[in-house]
Design a protein around this motif. Structure first.
Motif, PDB file in Angstrom:
ATOM      1  N   UNK A   1       0.842  -1.189   0.000  1.00 20.67           N
ATOM      2  CA  UNK A   1       0.000   0.000   0.000  1.00 20.67           C
ATOM      3  C   UNK A   1       0.884   1.249   0.000  1.00 20.67           C
ATOM      4  N   UNK A   2       0.503   2.207  -0.817  1.00 19.70           N
ATOM      5  CA  UNK A   2       1.249   3.461  -0.879  1.00 19.70           C
ATOM      6  C   UNK A   2       0.626   4.478   0.081  1.00 19.70           C
ATOM      7  N   UNK A   3       1.484   5.328   0.651  1.00 20.07           N
ATOM      8  CA  UNK A   3       1.033   6.311   1.633  1.00 20.07           C
ATOM      9  C   UNK A   3       1.336   7.714   1.114  1.00 20.07           C
ATOM     10  N   UNK A   4       0.315   8.541   1.078  1.00 24.19           N
ATOM     11  CA  UNK A   4       0.444   9.868   0.474  1.00 24.19           C
ATOM     12  C   UNK A   4       1.502  10.724   1.159  1.00 24.19           C
ATOM     13  N   UNK A   5       1.666  10.570   2.471  1.00 24.63           N
ATOM     14  CA  UNK A   5       2.608  11.437   3.180  1.00 24.63           C
ATOM     15  C   UNK A   5       4.061  11.141   2.830  1.00 24.63           C
ATOM     16  N   UNK A   6       4.307  10.004   2.178  1.00 21.57           N
ATOM     17  CA  UNK A   6       5.679   9.671   1.776  1.00 21.57           C
ATOM     18  C   UNK A   6       5.791   9.385   0.282  1.00 21.57           C
ATOM     19  N   UNK A   7       4.761   9.753  -0.467  1.00 22.68           N
ATOM     20  CA  UNK A   7       4.704   9.447  -1.905  1.00 22.68           C
ATOM     21  C   UNK A   7       4.217  10.692  -2.647  1.00 22.68           C
ATOM     22  N   UNK A   8       5.142  11.501  -3.181  1.00 24.60           N
ATOM     23  CA  UNK A   8       4.744  12.757  -3.827  1.00 24.60           C
ATOM     24  C   UNK A   8       3.738  12.583  -4.967  1.00 24.60           C
ATOM     25  N   UNK A   9       3.884  11.525  -5.741  1.00 25.32           N
ATOM     26  CA  UNK A   9       2.953  11.303  -6.850  1.00 25.32           C
ATOM     27  C   UNK A   9       1.536  11.067  -6.333  1.00 25.32           C
ATOM     28  N   UNK A  10       1.421  10.217  -5.325  1.00 21.77           N
ATOM     29  CA  UNK A  10       0.113   9.937  -4.754  1.00 21.77           C
ATOM     30  C   UNK A  10      -0.448  11.169  -4.051  1.00 21.77           C
ATOM     31  N   UNK A  11       0.391  11.894  -3.348  1.00 20.37           N
ATOM     32  CA  UNK A  11      -0.066  13.091  -2.639  1.00 20.37           C
ATOM     33  C   UNK A  11      -0.659  14.107  -3.608  1.00 20.37           C
ATOM     34  N   UNK A  12      -0.038  14.282  -4.758  1.00 19.04           N
ATOM     35  CA  UNK A  12      -0.563  15.223  -5.746  1.00 19.04           C
ATOM     36  C   UNK A  12      -1.957  14.803  -6.220  1.00 19.04           C
ATOM     37  N   UNK A  13      -2.154  13.502  -6.408  1.00 22.80           N
ATOM     38  CA  UNK A  13      -3.464  13.007  -6.837  1.00 22.80           C
ATOM     39  C   UNK A  13      -4.503  13.150  -5.729  1.00 22.80           C
ATOM     40  N   UNK A  14      -4.085  12.932  -4.496  1.00 23.60           N
ATOM     41  CA  UNK A  14      -4.994  13.105  -3.364  1.00 23.60           C
ATOM     42  C   UNK A  14      -5.477  14.542  -3.300  1.00 23.60           C
ATOM     43  N   UNK A  15      -4.570  15.479  -3.450  1.00 29.03           N
ATOM     44  CA  UNK A  15      -4.943  16.892  -3.406  1.00 29.03           C
ATOM     45  C   UNK A  15      -5.823  17.292  -4.583  1.00 29.03           C
ATOM     46  N   UNK A  16      -5.643  16.611  -5.695  1.00 29.30           N
ATOM     47  CA  UNK A  16      -6.427  16.942  -6.897  1.00 29.30           C
ATOM     48  C   UNK A  16      -7.820  16.319  -6.863  1.00 29.30           C
ATOM     49  N   UNK A  17      -7.926  15.053  -6.425  1.00 32.99           N
ATOM     50  CA  UNK A  17      -9.176  14.321  -6.593  1.00 32.99           C
ATOM     51  C   UNK A  17      -9.874  13.890  -5.290  1.00 32.99           C
ATOM     52  N   UNK A  18      -9.131  13.746  -4.218  1.00 32.08           N
ATOM     53  CA  UNK A  18      -9.683  13.097  -3.025  1.00 32.08           C
ATOM     54  C   UNK A  18     -10.155  14.079  -1.962  1.00 32.08           C
ATOM     55  N   UNK A  19      -9.309  15.043  -1.624  1.00 32.39           N
ATOM     56  CA  UNK A  19      -9.595  15.898  -0.465  1.00 32.39           C
ATOM     57  C   UNK A  19     -10.354  17.189  -0.739  1.00 32.39           C
ATOM     58  N   UNK A  20     -10.424  17.696  -1.969  1.00 33.72           N
ATOM     59  CA  UNK A  20     -11.187  18.941  -2.155  1.00 33.72           C
ATOM     60  C   UNK A  20     -12.619  18.813  -1.638  1.00 33.72           C
ATOM     61  N   UNK A  21     -13.012  19.742  -0.778  1.00 42.28           N
ATOM     62  CA  UNK A  21     -14.344  19.748  -0.163  1.00 42.28           C
ATOM     63  C   UNK A  21     -14.645  18.437   0.558  1.00 42.28           C
ATOM     64  N   UNK A  22     -13.576  17.761   0.994  1.00 40.15           N
ATOM     65  CA  UNK A  22     -13.705  16.475   1.706  1.00 40.15           C
ATOM     66  C   UNK A  22     -14.564  15.484   0.908  1.00 40.15           C
ATOM     67  N   UNK A  23     -14.271  15.412  -0.364  1.00 43.39           N
ATOM     68  CA  UNK A  23     -15.026  14.536  -1.266  1.00 43.39           C
ATOM     69  C   UNK A  23     -15.085  13.105  -0.758  1.00 43.39           C
ATOM     70  N   UNK A  24     -13.963  12.597  -0.270  1.00 42.72           N
ATOM     71  CA  UNK A  24     -13.890  11.193   0.139  1.00 42.72           C
ATOM     72  C   UNK A  24     -14.883  10.866   1.254  1.00 42.72           C
ATOM     73  N   UNK A  25     -15.223  11.859   2.062  1.00 38.38           N
ATOM     74  CA  UNK A  25     -16.201  11.640   3.127  1.00 38.38           C
ATOM     75  C   UNK A  25     -17.620  11.582   2.559  1.00 38.38           C
ATOM     76  N   UNK A  26     -17.895  12.416   1.576  1.00 42.87           N
ATOM     77  CA  UNK A  26     -19.256  12.576   1.056  1.00 42.87           C
ATOM     78  C   UNK A  26     -19.673  11.471   0.095  1.00 42.87           C
ATOM     79  N   UNK A  27     -18.698  10.777  -0.488  1.00 42.04           N
ATOM     80  CA  UNK A  27     -19.024   9.716  -1.434  1.00 42.04           C
ATOM     81  C   UNK A  27     -19.591   8.522  -0.679  1.00 42.04           C
ATOM     82  N   UNK A  28     -20.867   8.281  -0.890  1.00 40.40           N
ATOM     83  CA  UNK A  28     -21.565   7.225  -0.168  1.00 40.40           C
ATOM     84  C   UNK A  28     -22.944   7.708   0.220  1.00 40.40           C
ATOM     85  N   UNK A  29     -23.469   7.140   1.282  1.00 39.29           N
ATOM     86  CA  UNK A  29     -24.830   7.472   1.684  1.00 39.29           C
ATOM     87  C   UNK A  29     -25.049   8.934   2.009  1.00 39.29           C
TER      88      UNK A  29
END
Length: 203
Positions: A1-29
């Motif tokens: 498993x890759x970890x964003x805090x130690x993986x610049x490539x993954x961190x950039x994707x997290x900032x682009x797609x995952x965390x804006x407006x806490x999207x990852x929390x809202x996806x679901x019910x």
């Protein structure tokens, strides 16, 4: 498993797609409780990102933690990237992380083919035999029922008949008492897939 805090490539994707407006929390019910204009904005932005994210970026997110995997699975569903079907099935069956299984199930249900049903059956065959594990059995059942009804496959009886695996799991899973009706999870999947369709049609 890759970890964003130690993986610049993954961190950039997290900032682009995952965390804006806490999207990852809202996806679901929780997205079903949104009201306009928040709902419309959320759907529009998800649709836009699903249209621009690359296959390599999705694959990278699926190597991350639960936030990355949940977001990636939704982007797969909205963008109809059926080439990720087998990967999502593998991740669901492995159940390495919490909080992502529902997203895999939604994506497979939205694809809706016999192969997607097979992947859900593999999960149910394994994890309905484990009442000690409170994983994604209910939502996987809902996703399987959704596909089975749409395909008119009539395959669900092997799980839902009296004394079959679903009932056995519920009887042994004390944490599930009071929330046992499979129709509840079918309804949830139906509503989430309708949201996927709405976003896909807007892209």
């Amino acid at each position: 498993m890759r970890h964003a805090h130690e993986d610049p490539e993954l961190l950039a994707l997290v900032r682009r797609y995952v965390t804006p407006e806490r999207r990852y929390i809202k996806l679901g019910g929780s997205l079903l409780r949104m009201q306009s204009p928040e709902y419309d904005r959320f759907a529009r932005r998800l649709s836009k990102d699903a249209g621009v994210i690359t296959a390599n970026e999705i694959a990278t997110l699926l190597e991350g933690g639960w936030r990355e995997r949940r977001t990636a699975a939704w982007l797969v569903a909205v963008s109809r990237r059926t080439e990720f079907r087998e990967r999502l099935g593998e991740l669901l069956l492995a159940s390495e992380v919490c909080c992502a299984g529902q997203a895999y199930c939604v994506a497979l249900a939205s694809f809706g083919t016999p192969r997607d049903a097979d992947l859900l059956v593999a999960y149910l065959d394994r994890y309905l035999r484990r009442p000690d594990l409170a994983y994604d059995q209910p939502v996987a059942m809902g996703a399987f029922l959704f596909i089975d009804l749409n395909l008119q496959g009539d395959l669900a009886a092997r799980f839902l008949a009296p004394g079959a695996l679903w009932q056995q799991w519920l009887q042994g899973a004390s944490h599930m008492q009071g929330t046992t009706h499979s129709a509840t999870y079918l309804s949830l999947i139906r509503r989430l897939c309708a949201f996927v369709d709405e976003c896909a049609d807007a892209s």
